[in-house]
Write a protein that holds these residues in place. Structure first.
Motif, mmCIF file in Angstrom:
data_model
loop_
_atom_site.group_PDB
_atom_site.id
_atom_site.type_symbol
_atom_site.label_atom_id
_atom_site.label_comp_id
_atom_site.label_asym_id
_atom_site.label_seq_id
_atom_site.Cartn_x
_atom_site.Cartn_y
_atom_site.Cartn_z
ATOM 1 N N ASP A 2 4.433 45.544 69.952
ATOM 2 C CA ASP A 2 3.038 45.858 69.617
ATOM 3 C C ASP A 2 2.521 47.075 70.372
ATOM 4 O O ASP A 2 1.527 47.667 69.980
ATOM 5 C CB ASP A 2 2.130 44.658 69.889
ATOM 6 N N THR A 6 11.415 51.957 57.513
ATOM 7 C CA THR A 6 10.996 50.661 56.989
ATOM 8 C C THR A 6 11.977 50.282 55.888
ATOM 9 O O THR A 6 12.133 51.013 54.911
ATOM 10 C CB THR A 6 9.560 50.711 56.450
ATOM 11 N N LEU A 55 10.652 46.885 65.248
ATOM 12 C CA LEU A 55 9.202 46.878 65.463
ATOM 13 C C LEU A 55 8.510 45.774 64.675
ATOM 14 O O LEU A 55 7.420 45.341 65.037
ATOM 15 C CB LEU A 55 8.614 48.238 65.080
ATOM 16 N N ASP A 56 9.156 45.332 63.592
ATOM 17 C CA ASP A 56 8.610 44.255 62.777
ATOM 18 C C ASP A 56 9.719 43.771 61.849
ATOM 19 O O ASP A 56 10.659 44.501 61.564
ATOM 20 C CB ASP A 56 7.415 44.757 61.962
ATOM 21 N N GLY A 57 9.614 42.540 61.394
ATOM 22 C CA GLY A 57 10.624 41.990 60.514
ATOM 23 C C GLY A 57 11.860 41.554 61.278
ATOM 24 O O GLY A 57 11.818 41.347 62.495
ATOM 25 N N SER A 58 12.984 41.447 60.547
ATOM 26 C CA SER A 58 14.203 40.938 61.170
ATOM 27 C C SER A 58 15.426 41.275 60.337
ATOM 28 O O SER A 58 15.321 41.629 59.166
ATOM 29 C CB SER A 58 14.092 39.420 61.365
ATOM 30 N N GLU A 74 14.994 40.633 65.846
ATOM 31 C CA GLU A 74 13.640 40.442 65.355
ATOM 32 C C GLU A 74 12.698 41.312 66.175
ATOM 33 O O GLU A 74 13.116 42.013 67.088
ATOM 34 C CB GLU A 74 13.242 38.976 65.423
ATOM 35 N N LYS A 75 11.439 41.260 65.833
ATOM 36 C CA LYS A 75 10.430 42.095 66.470
ATOM 37 C C LYS A 75 10.572 42.065 67.998
ATOM 38 O O LYS A 75 10.630 40.999 68.607
ATOM 39 C CB LYS A 75 9.034 41.603 66.071
ATOM 40 N N LYS A 122 11.287 46.813 60.052
ATOM 41 C CA LYS A 122 10.760 48.128 60.442
ATOM 42 C C LYS A 122 11.397 48.424 61.792
ATOM 43 O O LYS A 122 11.281 47.621 62.716
ATOM 44 C CB LYS A 122 9.244 48.085 60.555
#
Length: 179
Positions: A44, A68, A99-102, A120-121, A144
């Motif tokens: 974050d 992404t 940074l996000d997702g997996s 993962e994030k 991402k």
């Protein structure tokens, strides 16, 4: 904490976990002996994270971009997903920060068996030059990631067999020394 395990040999969707029964977990030390480095960071605050900056400075990760991976953001999504999942190596380290997702990075161990690493994030990984590996998103179809490089980015993947490259030879020498 990263989750990693030896994959089962079952055919099927690569986006599934492919965890064997009984489970065969792999720890950070075993990954380190393969040259795989791992950090857990706060995704974050990646734009102003002193810990990320310290890692980048110490390891000379000077170039960065963000990708992404999802159907509506990545052109030629299906083709790219297939390409990412082809077993390959690079002549430089591969550094990824989720940074996000997996998704999953799969790497070969010393006996040529697949180890699956769930990312993962907040997970950041460095795969050494010369290691055979592949990547896929999981069943959520979304990740991402920050891509980092030492110097200018080199996107070339060499599909297996690619044992003739100096990077592969250097990696094999590294493995022999950690035995």
């Amino acid at each position: 904490m990263v989750l990693a395990w030896y994959m089962d040999d079952a055919p099927g969707d690569p986006q599934q976990p492919h965890r064997p029964d009984p489970d065969r977990p792999v720890g950070l030390e075993q990954l380190r002996r393969l040259g795989v480095l791992y950090w857990k960071l706060d995704a974050d605050k990646y734009e102003n994270d002193p810990e990320l900056e310290k890692i980048r400075r110490e390891r000379n990760y000077s170039w960065m971009d963000i990708i992404t991976i999802c159907k509506d953001k990545l052109p030629n999504y299906e083709e790219k997903i297939k390409m990412f999942y082809e077993e390959h190596l690079h002549l430089d380290d591969e550094i990824r920060y989720i940074l996000d997702g997996s998704g999953y990075f799969d790497v070969r161990d010393k006996e040529d068996k697949w180890i699956r690493i769930f990312m993962e994030k907040g997970d950041m990984i460095t795969l050494p030059a010369g290691i055979y590996h592949r990547f896929t998103v999981d069943e959520k179809n979304y990740a991402k990631a920050m891509r980092l490089f030492v110097g200018e980015p080199v996107w070339t993947a060499y599909n297996r067999p690619a044992d003739h490259f100096e990077a592969r030879g250097q990696y094999m020498k590294f493995l022999a020394q950690t035995a």
